[in-house]
Design a protein around this motif. Structure first.
Motif, PDB file in Angstrom:
ATOM      1  N   SER A 299     -38.303  58.472 -41.732  1.00  0.00           N
ATOM      2  CA  SER A 299     -38.309  57.018 -41.659  1.00  0.00           C
ATOM      3  C   SER A 299     -39.523  56.504 -40.902  1.00  0.00           C
ATOM      4  N   SER A 300     -39.809  57.056 -39.739  1.00  0.00           N
ATOM      5  CA  SER A 300     -40.963  56.615 -38.962  1.00  0.00           C
ATOM      6  C   SER A 300     -41.212  57.582 -37.821  1.00  0.00           C
ATOM      7  N   ASN A 301     -42.478  57.888 -37.584  1.00  0.00           N
ATOM      8  CA  ASN A 301     -42.879  58.639 -36.398  1.00  0.00           C
ATOM      9  C   ASN A 301     -42.051  59.903 -36.164  1.00  0.00           C
ATOM     10  N   ASP A 302     -41.916  60.709 -37.196  1.00  0.00           N
ATOM     11  CA  ASP A 302     -41.223  62.001 -37.133  1.00  0.00           C
ATOM     12  C   ASP A 302     -39.701  61.893 -37.090  1.00  0.00           C
ATOM     13  N   TRP A 303     -39.158  60.681 -37.006  1.00  0.00           N
ATOM     14  CA  TRP A 303     -37.708  60.504 -37.017  1.00  0.00           C
ATOM     15  C   TRP A 303     -37.204  60.467 -38.448  1.00  0.00           C
ATOM     16  N   THR A 304     -36.002  60.971 -38.664  1.00  0.00           N
ATOM     17  CA  THR A 304     -35.360  60.971 -39.972  1.00  0.00           C
ATOM     18  C   THR A 304     -34.033  60.229 -39.882  1.00  0.00           C
ATOM     19  N   ILE A 305     -33.794  59.327 -40.839  1.00  0.00           N
ATOM     20  CA  ILE A 305     -32.511  58.644 -40.897  1.00  0.00           C
ATOM     21  C   ILE A 305     -31.531  59.532 -41.654  1.00  0.00           C
ATOM     22  N   ILE A 306     -30.491  59.986 -40.986  1.00  0.00           N
ATOM     23  CA  ILE A 306     -29.491  60.811 -41.659  1.00  0.00           C
ATOM     24  C   ILE A 306     -28.238  60.024 -42.002  1.00  0.00           C
ATOM     25  N   HIS A 307     -28.152  58.796 -41.503  1.00  0.00           N
ATOM     26  CA  HIS A 307     -27.034  57.918 -41.853  1.00  0.00           C
ATOM     27  C   HIS A 307     -27.473  56.479 -41.646  1.00  0.00           C
ATOM     28  N   LYS A 308     -27.124  55.615 -42.615  1.00  0.00           N
ATOM     29  CA  LYS A 308     -27.476  54.214 -42.484  1.00  0.00           C
ATOM     30  C   LYS A 308     -26.464  53.354 -43.207  1.00  0.00           C
ATOM     31  N   SER A 309     -26.098  52.251 -42.582  1.00  0.00           N
ATOM     32  CA  SER A 309     -25.235  51.260 -43.201  1.00  0.00           C
ATOM     33  C   SER A 309     -25.701  49.897 -42.751  1.00  0.00           C
ATOM     34  N   GLU A 310     -24.976  48.875 -43.135  1.00  0.00           N
ATOM     35  CA  GLU A 310     -25.350  47.528 -42.727  1.00  0.00           C
ATOM     36  C   GLU A 310     -25.231  47.335 -41.224  1.00  0.00           C
ATOM     37  N   LEU A 311     -24.404  48.119 -40.571  1.00  0.00           N
ATOM     38  CA  LEU A 311     -24.173  47.954 -39.142  1.00  0.00           C
ATOM     39  C   LEU A 311     -24.643  49.121 -38.293  1.00  0.00           C
TER      40      LEU A 311
END
Length: 344
Positions: A311-323
């Protein structure tokens, strides 16, 4: 390997603003209809037709709110590919699972927060079932909240517009054993004008995460469950732990037996604070240094999907929702960090 777990308490203003907008729109509509009738611009037939249409609109709005109330706020941001964060990990302090958890909590708060801290500690320790033997020690106020191996540390400070008002960080080893924890109260949002309920709820909530507890409910529109691990737009009933929290702790750590309960009462009577910490291997210094540096580059609420892509700067989004979001980073040498946030 060590991991970092971070959870935040979100702001509640969005919901309040939505309600205000709906009320204002309704009021303006009523004024407009009244004026139309008064000046003869709206006939009785027009009014009957308008009432029928309003009924249809009301049914549609009700159906939509029913969908929201029944929905899981961590259902995948519309793409259905994210997992429930409560299923991602089962973290706990080193324990045999019997006799309860014995833990020292370091008070590194300034004096304005002491009453909220003391109430939260008392509420957590005197549960039924009783699974915690807690002691407290006092340290100088530490807004940096440097973690201490084998202990939980609680701090306050103005951490700027981070999007969170409270946060708990857990560091754990490869066996998912918590080795240290910090809880922070963000005075950028929790100002002198904030209510006692907001401060008490946040304190109780973040300390609860420090024991390894997850949320009991993450849907803000649901009725409050009566515990501070429940996210709700109504804080009053949720200022302390509830039965479901005490039961979960008993399942994790067992219950305090009579002799240990008596020893705890004696220690409290003598006003002895600290207890001996369990034997925990020291976390390598470079792990803490790396986490501090990498946290600076974490983008909360940024673009990206919960598909394991950077996602950004070596970080990975492993879960995402509206909240909510969960971010992960590989620190090298077998160490990883998880950051779990509930968006403001």
């Amino acid at each position: 390997a060590f991991n970092l777990f971070l959870c935040t308490v979100p702001k509640f203003e969005k919901m309040k603003n939505t309600c205000k907008c709906l009320l204002a729109t309704s009021a303006l509509g009523a004024i407009g209809v009244g004026a139309g009738l008064y000046f003869g611009l709206i006939t009785r037939e027009d009014l009957d037709a308008l009432v029928d249409n309003i009924g249809d609109i009301g049914d549609a709005i009700k159906d939509r709110f029913d969908e929201i109330l029944d929905s899981d706020p961590f259902s995948g941001f519309g793409n259905g590919n994210a997992s429930d964060p409560n299923d991602l990990s089962e973290l706990a302090w080193a324990s045999s699972g019997e006799g309860g958890l014995e833990l020292e909590i370091v008070n590194a708060l300034d004096d304005r927060w002491v009453e909220y801290f003391e109430k939260a500690i008392s509420d957590w320790e005197n549960g039924d079932p009783d699974a915690l033997i807690l002691s407290t020690s006092r340290a100088n106020p530490d807004s940096d909240c440097s973690a201490i191996d084998g202990k939980m540390k609680v701090c306050n400070g103005d951490y700027d517009a981070t999007g969170w008002r409270g946060v708990n960080e857990l560091v754990w080893d490869g066996r998912k054993r918590i080795v240290k924890s910090t809880a922070k109260m963000n005075e950028f949002y929790l100002t002198d004008k904030s209510s006692d309920d907001e401060k008490q709820y946040t304190m109780c909530h973040e300390i609860g995460h420090g024991f390894g507890l997850m949320h009991t409910d993450e849907n803000f529109m649901n009725a409050p469950l009566g515990d501070c691990m429940d996210y709700s737009h109504i804080l009053g009933p949720n200022l302390g732990p509830g039965l479901i929290n005490y039961q979960r702790l008993a399942n994790m750590y067992g219950t305090v037996d009579g002799s240990r309960r008596a020893a705890r009462s004696l220690r409290h009577a003598k006003k002895e604070d600290s207890i001996s910490s369990r034997s925990i291997s020291a976390t390598p210094a470079w792990v803490d240094e790396m986490l501090i540096e990498k946290r600076k580059s974490l983008v909360i609420g940024g673009k990206g999907s919960a598909n394991g892509k950077p996602s950004s700067n070596d970080w990975t989004i492993i879960h995402k929702s509206e909240l909510g979001e969960i971010h992960q980073i590989d620190l090298g040498g077998g160490y990883q960090a998880h950051v779990r946030v509930l968006l403001a």
